[in-house]
Design an enzyme around this catalytic site. Structure first.
Site, mmCIF file in Angstrom:
data_model
loop_
_atom_site.group_PDB
_atom_site.id
_atom_site.type_symbol
_atom_site.label_atom_id
_atom_site.label_comp_id
_atom_site.label_asym_id
_atom_site.label_seq_id
_atom_site.Cartn_x
_atom_site.Cartn_y
_atom_site.Cartn_z
ATOM 1 C CB ILE A 1 -1.207 -0.008 1.245
ATOM 2 C CG1 ILE A 1 -1.839 -1.341 1.207
ATOM 3 C CG2 ILE A 1 -1.339 1.535 1.558
ATOM 4 C CD1 ILE A 1 -2.951 -1.203 1.991
ATOM 5 C CB VAL B 1 0.113 1.430 -4.770
ATOM 6 C CG1 VAL B 1 -1.069 2.375 -5.463
ATOM 7 C CG2 VAL B 1 0.497 -0.138 -4.808
ATOM 8 C CD GLU B 2 -2.637 5.642 -1.114
ATOM 9 O OE1 GLU B 2 -2.424 6.789 -1.903
ATOM 10 O OE2 GLU B 2 -3.499 4.706 -0.858
ATOM 11 C CB THR B 3 3.537 7.967 -0.528
ATOM 12 O OG1 THR B 3 4.233 6.801 -0.241
ATOM 13 C CG2 THR B 3 2.359 8.285 -0.521
ATOM 14 C CE1 TYR C 1 -3.614 2.233 -3.341
ATOM 15 C CE2 TYR C 1 -5.317 1.301 -2.969
ATOM 16 C CZ TYR C 1 -4.501 1.830 -2.711
ATOM 17 O OH TYR C 1 -4.014 1.998 -0.909
#
Length: 198
Positions: free
Chosen positions: A61, A64-66, A172
């Site tokens: 996560i 993928v997020e940052t 996502y």
């Protein structure tokens, strides 16, 4: 004639060498870990253990997020490594009984990972252990995922993820599951060994 045979052999040798190196490259865990690094390992392990969630899911996560950039803020206002929305962060802080003095505290890597891990764990419980629903809800919000679930739009499986109405959430989900699988294959044994020797 001898010269042509020499160059033909060299070409064959070069092709074989390329194939060998490519095979080695594709199968090497060492190379894989260089291509797919995990940062903030101790923070991830600690928070994941505390909230009983798979650390590789948290790492995926974050990737993928940052991509492990802790200082990011999205155009929608999500902040930190795990891109927590301020309202969600406030609710998590209250529910998890955590002390946060200011919004800037949410940028601290250990706190952001702690709160994000709590939320992922909560979502997995909310969806009765269905990690796929939880990942989608982390992106689209549980209100949307509940609506898709209750109306039969999407059954919460990876196989039927094409039924997710939001293209961003479909993408996502696929990316998080990709990194989750990669991280599990590349790091599970290594992390187990380091935990055993600790």
């Amino acid at each position: 004639m001898i010269r042509m045979a020499f160059w033909r052999k060299k070409r064959i040798f070069a092709i074989l060498l390329i194939v060998f190196v490519a095979t080695l490259f594709m199968n090497s865990a060492y190379i894989g870990r260089k291509l797919y690094p995990i940062h903030y390992v101790q923070e991830i392990k600690t928070s994941a253990a505390k909230h009983k969630v798979d650390p590789f899911l948290i790492a995926a996560i974050i990737r993928v997020e940052t991509n492990y950039q802790y200082h990011l803020e999205s155009s929608k206002g999500a902040i930190g490594l795990m891109q927590l929305m301020p309202d969600t962060a406030d609710w998590i802080v209250e529910s998890a009984d955590v002390s946060v003095k200011s919004r800037d505290d949410l940028l601290k890597t250990d706190l952001n990972i702690y709160l994000g891990s709590w939320y992922v764990s909560w979502l997995i419980k909310h969806y009765n252990g269905n990690m796929v629903y939880a990942i989608a809800a982390y992106n689209a919000g549980q209100g949307n995922v509940n609506k898709w679930k209750n109306s039969g739009v999407w059954d919460g499986t990876e196989e039927n993820s094409s039924q997710i109405p939001f293209g961003e959430t479909r993408h996502y989900l696929q990316r998080v599951l990709f990194y989750y699988d990669k991280y599990t294959k590349l790091y599970a044994e290594k992390w187990q060994e380091s935990d055993d020797s600790a």
